[in-house]
Design a protein around this motif. Sequence first.
Motif, mmCIF file in Angstrom:
data_model
loop_
_atom_site.group_PDB
_atom_site.id
_atom_site.type_symbol
_atom_site.label_atom_id
_atom_site.label_comp_id
_atom_site.label_asym_id
_atom_site.label_seq_id
_atom_site.Cartn_x
_atom_site.Cartn_y
_atom_site.Cartn_z
ATOM 1 N N GLU A 173 0.774 -1.086 0.185
ATOM 2 C CA GLU A 173 0.044 -0.088 0.067
ATOM 3 C C GLU A 173 0.951 1.279 -0.058
ATOM 4 O O GLU A 173 0.470 2.220 -0.559
ATOM 5 C CB GLU A 173 -0.748 0.134 1.154
ATOM 6 C CG GLU A 173 -2.124 -0.784 0.845
ATOM 7 C CD GLU A 173 -1.727 -2.481 1.544
ATOM 8 O OE1 GLU A 173 -0.461 -2.508 1.948
ATOM 9 O OE2 GLU A 173 -2.364 -3.196 1.621
ATOM 10 N N SER A 174 1.958 1.225 0.656
ATOM 11 C CA SER A 174 2.936 2.365 0.672
ATOM 12 C C SER A 174 3.550 2.724 -0.740
ATOM 13 O O SER A 174 3.417 3.893 -1.002
ATOM 14 C CB SER A 174 3.966 2.161 1.690
ATOM 15 O OG SER A 174 3.701 2.034 3.140
ATOM 16 N N MET A 215 1.917 1.594 -3.365
ATOM 17 C CA MET A 215 0.893 2.283 -4.288
ATOM 18 C C MET A 215 0.832 3.624 -4.074
ATOM 19 O O MET A 215 0.567 4.598 -4.935
ATOM 20 C CB MET A 215 -0.429 1.571 -4.191
ATOM 21 C CG MET A 215 -0.472 0.227 -4.456
ATOM 22 S SD MET A 215 -2.342 -0.388 -4.123
ATOM 23 C CE MET A 215 -2.138 -1.861 -4.384
ATOM 24 N N LEU A 216 0.681 3.986 -2.826
ATOM 25 C CA LEU A 216 0.619 5.544 -2.563
ATOM 26 C C LEU A 216 1.467 6.395 -3.120
ATOM 27 O O LEU A 216 1.179 7.412 -3.595
ATOM 28 C CB LEU A 216 0.660 5.609 -0.809
ATOM 29 C CG LEU A 216 -0.102 6.660 0.015
ATOM 30 C CD1 LEU A 216 -1.594 6.387 -0.294
ATOM 31 C CD2 LEU A 216 0.342 6.803 1.259
ATOM 32 N N VAL A 217 3.029 6.183 -3.073
ATOM 33 C CA VAL A 217 3.883 6.862 -3.823
ATOM 34 C C VAL A 217 3.881 6.947 -5.110
ATOM 35 O O VAL A 217 3.980 7.923 -5.956
ATOM 36 C CB VAL A 217 5.441 6.663 -3.217
ATOM 37 C CG1 VAL A 217 5.696 7.074 -1.753
ATOM 38 C CG2 VAL A 217 5.626 5.024 -3.524
ATOM 39 N N ARG A 218 3.176 5.667 -5.971
ATOM 40 C CA ARG A 218 3.151 5.685 -7.209
ATOM 41 C C ARG A 218 1.803 6.610 -7.700
ATOM 42 O O ARG A 218 2.084 7.198 -8.841
ATOM 43 C CB ARG A 218 2.945 4.264 -7.630
ATOM 44 C CG ARG A 218 4.214 3.387 -8.224
ATOM 45 C CD ARG A 218 3.668 2.083 -8.392
ATOM 46 N NE ARG A 218 2.990 2.003 -9.576
ATOM 47 C CZ ARG A 218 2.060 0.934 -9.631
ATOM 48 N NH1 ARG A 218 1.990 0.017 -8.773
ATOM 49 N NH2 ARG A 218 1.308 0.794 -10.803
ATOM 50 N N SER A 219 0.951 6.733 -6.688
ATOM 51 C CA SER A 219 -0.321 7.651 -7.055
ATOM 52 C C SER A 219 0.111 9.039 -6.940
ATOM 53 O O SER A 219 -0.426 10.021 -7.215
ATOM 54 C CB SER A 219 -1.407 7.103 -6.048
ATOM 55 O OG SER A 219 -1.217 7.887 -4.850
ATOM 56 N N MET A 220 1.401 9.327 -6.214
ATOM 57 C CA MET A 220 1.956 10.652 -5.969
ATOM 58 C C MET A 220 2.806 10.937 -7.122
ATOM 59 O O MET A 220 3.275 12.266 -7.366
ATOM 60 C CB MET A 220 2.758 10.844 -4.842
ATOM 61 C CG MET A 220 1.802 10.745 -3.439
ATOM 62 S SD MET A 220 3.137 10.576 -2.033
ATOM 63 C CE MET A 220 1.981 10.393 -0.764
ATOM 64 N N GLY A 221 2.928 10.044 -8.113
ATOM 65 C CA GLY A 221 3.613 10.044 -9.374
ATOM 66 C C GLY A 221 5.150 9.758 -9.357
ATOM 67 O O GLY A 221 5.729 10.126 -9.995
ATOM 68 N N ALA A 222 5.476 9.186 -8.109
ATOM 69 C CA ALA A 222 6.914 8.531 -8.080
ATOM 70 C C ALA A 222 7.043 7.499 -9.179
ATOM 71 O O ALA A 222 6.381 6.477 -9.286
ATOM 72 C CB ALA A 222 7.105 7.867 -6.609
ATOM 73 N N LYS A 256 12.568 6.507 -1.251
ATOM 74 C CA LYS A 256 11.562 7.056 -0.307
ATOM 75 C C LYS A 256 10.737 5.949 0.414
ATOM 76 O O LYS A 256 10.668 6.205 1.533
ATOM 77 C CB LYS A 256 10.353 7.810 -1.035
ATOM 78 C CG LYS A 256 10.999 9.060 -1.638
ATOM 79 C CD LYS A 256 11.284 10.107 -0.627
ATOM 80 C CE LYS A 256 11.841 11.351 -1.580
ATOM 81 N NZ LYS A 256 12.473 12.278 -0.638
ATOM 82 N N VAL A 257 10.575 4.668 0.012
ATOM 83 C CA VAL A 257 10.072 3.535 0.657
ATOM 84 C C VAL A 257 10.664 2.290 0.945
ATOM 85 O O VAL A 257 11.070 2.131 2.196
ATOM 86 C CB VAL A 257 8.651 3.529 0.013
ATOM 87 C CG1 VAL A 257 7.703 2.335 0.661
ATOM 88 C CG2 VAL A 257 7.696 4.586 -0.068
ATOM 89 N N GLN A 265 12.197 6.803 -7.227
ATOM 90 C CA GLN A 265 12.052 7.666 -6.151
ATOM 91 C C GLN A 265 11.098 6.609 -5.026
ATOM 92 O O GLN A 265 11.463 6.765 -3.882
ATOM 93 C CB GLN A 265 10.776 8.520 -6.364
ATOM 94 C CG GLN A 265 11.271 9.961 -6.779
ATOM 95 C CD GLN A 265 10.283 11.030 -6.978
ATOM 96 O OE1 GLN A 265 9.287 10.881 -7.656
ATOM 97 N NE2 GLN A 265 10.258 12.152 -6.401
#
Lengths: 264, 292
Positions: free
Chosen positions: B180-181, B183-190, B198-199, B194
């Motif tokens: 989920e983490s 997915m979250l950064v991918r949805s931020m455009g990572a 970042k994760v 990145q």
Amino acid sequence: MAQATTPFVEFDRFTKSFDTGTGVVTAVNEMSFELERGEFLAIVGPSGCGKSTLLMALAGLTQPTSGQVRVAGEAVLKPYTDLGIVFQNAELLPWRTTLQNVLLQAEIRRTSKAEATARAGELLGQVGLDGFEGRYPDELSGGMQQRVALVRALLHDPEILVMDEPFGALDALTRDQIQIDLQRLWMERRKTVVFVTHSIDEAVFLADRVLVFSPRPARIAAEFRVPLERPRHLSARTSREFGDLVGEIRGVFETLGVLSEEAK
Amino acid sequence: MSPTQQQARQAAPATAAPAGGAPAPRRRRRNLLASRYADWGLPAVLVVVLVALWQAVVSFGSVEEYVLPAPGAVLGKMFGDFSLFAEQSVPTIVAIFVGFALAIVIALPIAVAMVYSEIVRRAVYPLLIIAQVVPKVAVAPLFIIWFGFGQLPKVLMVALICFFPIVIDSLVGFRAARPESLMLVRSMGAGRWQAFWKVRWPWALPSIFAGIKVGITLAVVGAVVAEFVGADKGLGVLLMTARGDMDSLTVFASIAWLTVIGFILFILVEVLERVLLPGRKSGRRFEASGAL
């Protein structure tokens, strides 16, 4: 105006199947529905009926097996970034403080840090987390963590907010409060929200419209508009209208065989 | 059952998280103090007791010095011949450092490749197990034949022996990131890069450090084994030579210095971990992976 008649979000004959190794399971079959800009839509349905899949497809994190998801008329083929996500678990990074977790949003987007920090402070204040900026996630209660996740999802002022059973792990009182806070934040901004939940009460309390999903393969078993005035107060839950609507939705689940008076 | 009752019933089992307010910090601090005391105080007492017992056995059992020298005598030797031990420590320590660094530099990219590529994972994993199962001590003579009596075979032995725990724990760490983490950064455009920095990377660090801690203790073993089999200098060489002369005092002092070196290296890694990972809990994961 042509734009006003085009729905903002469209699921068009959306189908998603998974190859489980022992066979292909269709989670969602040919589902179509739309959202207007600024609408708060809740989806209720039994576990494993593919609700999360829909959300992830809207975010562009998974692709439909067939059919399409469109936002503002354009098919979502890669991660759609004008969007915020809140999961059931807050998904805060444990090595980051509250503020750092919220600012992750700005770091990845490479937007101005000063602006983001100011906005983060403001939003944290609005959800009652003033003074918690420097705390680590394991120092926060479940409700506080979920508020931080909500602030993170709103930091970049996205058009769409996607919430996947966001309050499912919270206790009843915390849940009531955070629902009220979410309603307030939503009323100030009028973002388009897709909110998946197991709780019929929660769906009716928060949403403009409730979609009821059948068990897998999911289809829309029923659709209800919620006629309650906003802002809705907790007392709305004891109103007759509220009770009737909740009862009707529960009735749909009984018809579907999801709920039963008999022991299973 | 009314709707509200129903919901209350549904929500009730989820009441694990406290409703209001953060957990009180005071209790936590006291626990920390208590655990600090347990960390250092109790083992120190135990060491003193054991050394006293050792001294008693030597004094009252009239044991010959070549069988078991007294702790006081060992201590005297350690510091009396300090320059000798210091001189012989240098090549051993250098071999440990270089071999250890080599192991990290090779293990991390392999672990990353194994996380991102199913093919690499399937291809490499069995080889890793085989490499671990091969008794490395038995390979040491080969290294001497191939690379002579200098530093190179020692460095390679150290790298080989501490490679496995580092690569396995890193792999576990890189896979620990919650989907989920990501997915979250991918949805931020990572992008992948990145998302990794970042994760995945910070999420993996505690586990990587767990592997490194196991690795550093093994590194000392690797260096000494290589020196036993054949080397021109080093603490292991000194030890073997002293054994040949039945000079137990020097053997004991060498062992003591090797222990001190290993201990200091371990502490250095722990300090590095505390510096790099502030606010994170160490220890628990290490114990868990120490079973590997």
